[in-house]
Write a protein that holds these residues in place. Sequence first.
Motif, PDB file in Angstrom:
ATOM      1  N   TYR A   9      29.559   4.365 -21.161  1.00 24.28           N
ATOM      2  CA  TYR A   9      28.227   4.450 -21.612  1.00 24.28           C
ATOM      3  C   TYR A   9      28.170   4.164 -23.189  1.00 24.28           C
ATOM      4  CZ  TYR A   9      27.502   7.132 -17.458  1.00 24.28           C
ATOM      5  OH  TYR A   9      27.107   7.395 -15.994  1.00 24.28           O
ATOM      6  N   ALA A  10      29.152   4.198 -24.215  1.00 27.72           N
ATOM      7  CA  ALA A  10      29.224   3.981 -25.273  1.00 27.72           C
ATOM      8  C   ALA A  10      28.928   2.497 -25.568  1.00 27.72           C
ATOM      9  CB  ALA A  10      30.236   4.463 -26.095  1.00 27.72           C
ATOM     10  N   LEU A  11      29.827   1.861 -24.854  1.00 33.73           N
ATOM     11  CA  LEU A  11      29.852   0.260 -25.065  1.00 33.73           C
ATOM     12  C   LEU A  11      28.844  -0.338 -24.138  1.00 33.73           C
ATOM     13  CD1 LEU A  11      33.494  -0.439 -23.756  1.00 33.73           C
ATOM     14  CD2 LEU A  11      32.533  -0.472 -25.940  1.00 33.73           C
ATOM     15  N   VAL A  12      28.122   0.004 -23.340  1.00 35.13           N
ATOM     16  CA  VAL A  12      26.727  -0.273 -22.649  1.00 35.13           C
ATOM     17  C   VAL A  12      25.596  -0.148 -24.020  1.00 35.13           C
ATOM     18  CG1 VAL A  12      25.083  -0.003 -20.787  1.00 35.13           C
ATOM     19  CG2 VAL A  12      27.390   0.048 -20.234  1.00 35.13           C
ATOM     20  N   THR A  13      25.796   0.897 -24.448  1.00 35.33           N
ATOM     21  CA  THR A  13      24.729   1.313 -25.486  1.00 35.33           C
ATOM     22  C   THR A  13      24.854   0.130 -26.655  1.00 35.33           C
ATOM     23  OG1 THR A  13      24.796   3.687 -25.283  1.00 35.33           O
ATOM     24  CG2 THR A  13      24.047   2.913 -27.398  1.00 35.33           C
ATOM     25  N   LEU A 223      15.727  -3.274 -23.861  1.00 35.22           N
ATOM     26  CA  LEU A 223      16.945  -2.879 -24.303  1.00 35.22           C
ATOM     27  C   LEU A 223      17.363  -1.779 -25.046  1.00 35.22           C
ATOM     28  CD1 LEU A 223      17.799  -6.783 -25.156  1.00 35.22           C
ATOM     29  CD2 LEU A 223      18.731  -5.531 -23.132  1.00 35.22           C
ATOM     30  N   ASN A 224      16.420  -1.526 -25.876  1.00 40.61           N
ATOM     31  CA  ASN A 224      16.534  -0.299 -26.945  1.00 40.61           C
ATOM     32  C   ASN A 224      16.484   0.793 -26.178  1.00 40.61           C
ATOM     33  OD1 ASN A 224      16.363   1.557 -28.792  1.00 40.61           O
ATOM     34  ND2 ASN A 224      14.584   0.747 -29.828  1.00 40.61           N
ATOM     35  N   ALA A 225      15.769   0.855 -25.006  1.00 46.37           N
ATOM     36  CA  ALA A 225      15.337   2.084 -24.067  1.00 46.37           C
ATOM     37  C   ALA A 225      16.331   2.439 -23.185  1.00 46.37           C
ATOM     38  CB  ALA A 225      13.913   1.868 -23.263  1.00 46.37           C
ATOM     39  N   VAL A 226      16.978   1.262 -22.580  1.00 47.45           N
ATOM     40  CA  VAL A 226      18.190   1.474 -21.703  1.00 47.45           C
ATOM     41  C   VAL A 226      19.436   1.830 -22.650  1.00 47.45           C
ATOM     42  CG1 VAL A 226      19.753   0.145 -20.539  1.00 47.45           C
ATOM     43  CG2 VAL A 226      17.391  -0.362 -20.034  1.00 47.45           C
ATOM     44  N   GLY A 227      19.528   1.232 -23.798  1.00 51.35           N
ATOM     45  CA  GLY A 227      20.452   1.974 -24.663  1.00 51.35           C
ATOM     46  C   GLY A 227      20.267   3.233 -25.048  1.00 51.35           C
ATOM     47  N   ALA A 228      19.225   3.832 -25.324  1.00 51.10           N
ATOM     48  CA  ALA A 228      18.949   4.981 -25.536  1.00 51.10           C
ATOM     49  C   ALA A 228      19.478   5.801 -24.382  1.00 51.10           C
ATOM     50  CB  ALA A 228      17.378   5.212 -25.784  1.00 51.10           C
ATOM     51  N   LEU A 229      19.122   5.579 -23.023  1.00 57.18           N
ATOM     52  CA  LEU A 229      19.430   6.240 -21.909  1.00 57.18           C
ATOM     53  C   LEU A 229      20.974   6.388 -21.874  1.00 57.18           C
ATOM     54  CD1 LEU A 229      18.845   7.795 -19.359  1.00 57.18           C
ATOM     55  CD2 LEU A 229      18.725   5.753 -18.207  1.00 57.18           C
ATOM     56  N   MET A 230      21.766   5.287 -22.186  1.00 57.68           N
ATOM     57  CA  MET A 230      23.196   5.153 -22.022  1.00 57.68           C
ATOM     58  C   MET A 230      23.707   5.830 -23.072  1.00 57.68           C
ATOM     59  SD  MET A 230      23.835   3.391 -19.425  1.00 57.68           S
ATOM     60  CE  MET A 230      22.253   4.261 -18.747  1.00 57.68           C
TER      61      MET A 230
END
Length: 286
Positions: A9-13, A223-230
């Motif tokens: 999850y950290a790497l996807v973020t 991308l920011n939103a998906v990163g926040a979820l991850m």
Amino acid sequence: MGAQPWLVYALVTTLCWGVWGAFIELPEKKGFPATLGYVVWSLTMVPCAAVALALVGWVPEHDLRAVALGAAAGLLGAAGQLVLFEALRRGPAYLVFPVVSLSPVVSVVLSVALLRETASGRAWTGILLALVAIPLLSWQPPDPAGRRRPLWLALALLVFLGWGVQAYVLRFANAHMSSESLFFYLMLTAVLLAPFAVRMTDFSKPINYGWSGPGLAAAVQALNAVGALMMVYAFRYGKVIIVSPMINALAPCLTIVISLLLYRVLPNRVVATGMALAAVAFYLMA
């Protein structure tokens, strides 16, 4: 053995935020203000929250503790973004960003003191290297024309504290509620604060309302939103003292690499040093 969930999850973020960072200025350069970009970002959080809620039956936890923790985490993050706009209006970016970027220091201190998080000696070395790398990666050459109004430092410190405390709250909240409910409240607070971003917008200047304005902003902010979820899931499974410095050090590195490939602009020595330290820090922490 497969990678640990927190690391995935950290790497996807990091991937999402690194790409987001490389393209975030494009809508603004094409005439779409950053404040309205915040509004677009808050709206891109909605479909991500819908996906999260679908995993828990569409009903977020709504007891007092869940609402309070979710609202606190959301307000610390979203309000911090609005304060950052004002800090950048009053002060030079090359000073504001290094101050704000040190927010993981607050996260690490709170997590060690209150959550009793611990790490190996090797991991602590990586954490310290990451904390050194982060302000170096945020450094920008001085701009003689930059504005220097007295309040910029106080505002930057508010963001520094807010975002540092937010990471701690996200980890604490994940222990008392579902990550999906937590992200729902992050989305809700971001949307509720959108009118303040609209009020901060200078409508006296021409604004691009075409595809290259809000349309491009939506593609980038998604991308920011998906990163926040991850990120929420990363804090669910991982330690703040590891996850926060890692994400904040690696994402700017990826942004710089992408920018180098796209715009062929070499990083200066300060930033290059930060990239090297971040790479070593990642190896030690992961």
